[in-house]
Write an enzyme that holds these catalytic residues in place. Structure first.
Site, short mmCIF file in Angstrom:
data_model
loop_
_atom_site.label_atom_id
_atom_site.label_comp_id
_atom_site.label_asym_id
_atom_site.label_seq_id
_atom_site.Cartn_x
_atom_site.Cartn_y
_atom_site.Cartn_z
N ASN A 10 24.05 20.25 -1.90
CA ASN A 10 22.96 20.82 -2.70
C ASN A 10 23.48 21.64 -3.88
OD1 ASN A 10 23.75 22.74 -0.61
ND2 ASN A 10 22.14 24.04 -1.45
N HIS A 11 24.78 21.96 -3.89
CA HIS A 11 25.35 22.65 -5.06
C HIS A 11 25.87 21.69 -6.12
CE1 HIS A 11 25.07 26.98 -4.07
NE2 HIS A 11 24.95 26.50 -2.84
N HIS A 30 25.01 16.15 3.97
CA HIS A 30 25.23 17.58 3.74
C HIS A 30 24.27 18.46 4.54
CE1 HIS A 30 26.66 21.17 1.79
NE2 HIS A 30 25.44 21.50 1.50
N HIS A 47 26.68 22.70 5.14
CA HIS A 47 25.55 23.36 4.46
C HIS A 47 25.22 24.77 4.94
CE1 HIS A 47 21.99 23.69 2.07
NE2 HIS A 47 21.13 23.46 3.02
N ASP A 65 29.15 20.32 -1.53
CA ASP A 65 29.30 21.72 -1.97
C ASP A 65 30.75 22.05 -2.37
OD1 ASP A 65 26.62 22.03 -1.70
OD2 ASP A 65 26.69 23.72 -0.32
MN LIG Z 1 24.93 23.59 0.97
#
Ligand SMILES: [Mn+2]
Length: 303
Positions: free
Chosen positions: A101-102, A149, A238, A69
């Protein structure tokens, strides 16, 4: 030493060409051991936090692990990504850059990174950035700790008895070609590694409010995952929290400890640690430092 700068397209292409043999790739699961480690959680467009962490690592020695991220939310995602990747290039055996996840085309269209590139006249860099996402590994083993993450991956994805996938099973599920990974995680397992969250509950897995295919993992799942893989601790990021949250195997939770708090490694066996380094969320910006058997929380206070 590194500085915060904004790359031109040719800078980023050059960096990509050099990094292609250095970033380990999506399927990689390295096993490192080090008596000194700095862990950095979500930095979300705040290169000053990453630079602070790198300087701390410069003094601490050992290795530094970025848990994902790097972009979205904060306004300097491009500079943050460029800083972290240049550090990886300069110290490939000491700096590790996991995917969050980004690091995702879908997320970047919703949470600000594409707008940031547009406002800086740099949308032309995005293709190279996606290529870089595709090269980022999902997980890493440091000492006897699983680092990722989001978290671990369910098998049947139910609350009752549901032993998580082993690391070997996860690895076998991940396609080896970086091109399959350059926009978004291509499999349900890869998605879960980047998105799942731990809960101090007695279920194995339960559907997450974050969305379809995303799960909470409970205490029995953590215990079984660590046993099956010969590991002691899960270290991840996260989730918004006050700098650091520890979920102990008996379900106790310790969140937001003061700056300089320390824990003996042996007292964290079986725990899940969430390291949160975002300035954007206003929740407390933390770094986790390990040195010779002792973990220390360092809070980042910079103007
Ligand atoms: Mn995240």
């Amino acid at each position: 030493m590194l500085e915060i700068t904004s790359p031109q397209k040719e800078d980023l292409i050059k960096l990509y060409d050099e990094l292609a043999g250095v970033l380990e790739g999506p399927r990689w699961y390295g096993t490192l051991s080090s008596r000194k480690v700095v862990f950095v959680g979500d930095t979300h467009g705040a290169p000053e936090v990453s630079l602070y962490a790198l300087r701390l690592w410069g003094k601490n020695g050992g290795i530094i692990v970025f848990l994902g991220d790097y972009v979205d939310r904060g306004s300097r995602g491009l500079e943050n990504l460029y800083l972290i990747l240049r550090a990886k290039l300069e110290w490939p055996k000491e700096v590790y850059v996991l995917r969050g996840n980004h690091e995702s085309k879908m997320m970047n269209s919703w949470y600000g990174f594409l707008e940031e590139l547009d406002s800086k006249g740099k949308t032309g860099l995005y293709d190279v950035i996606l290529d870089l996402y595709g090269l980022m590994p999902y997980m890493l083993k440091v000492n006897k700790w699983f680092t990722v993450h989001g978290g671990i991956v369910c098998r049947k994805c139910i609350q009752d008895y549901d032993p998580p996938l082993t690391i070997q099973e996860i690895q076998e599920s991940i396609p080896g070609n970086p091109l399959d990974h350059r926009e978004d995680p291509p499999t349900p397992e890869a998605l879960q590694l980047l998105w799942n969250d731990p809960r101090p509950n007695d279920y194995w897995f339960s559907p997450s409010i974050r969305g379809a295919g995303i799960f909470y993992y409970g205490l029995p799942a953590v215990k079984r995952f660590l046993e099956d893989n010969g590991l002691d601790i899960i270290i991840r990021a996260h989730e918004r929290c006050n700098a650091l949250r520890i979920i102990y195997p008996d379900g106790r939770v310790d969140e937001g400890p003061p700056d300089g708090s320390t824990w003996e490694e042996k007292d964290l066996q079986g725990s899940v640690l969430t390291v949160f380094s975002s300035r954007y969320h206003g929740a407390g910006t933390g770094l986790l430092i390990y040195s010779d058997g002792l973990f220390t929380l360092r809070r980042v206070n910079i103007d």
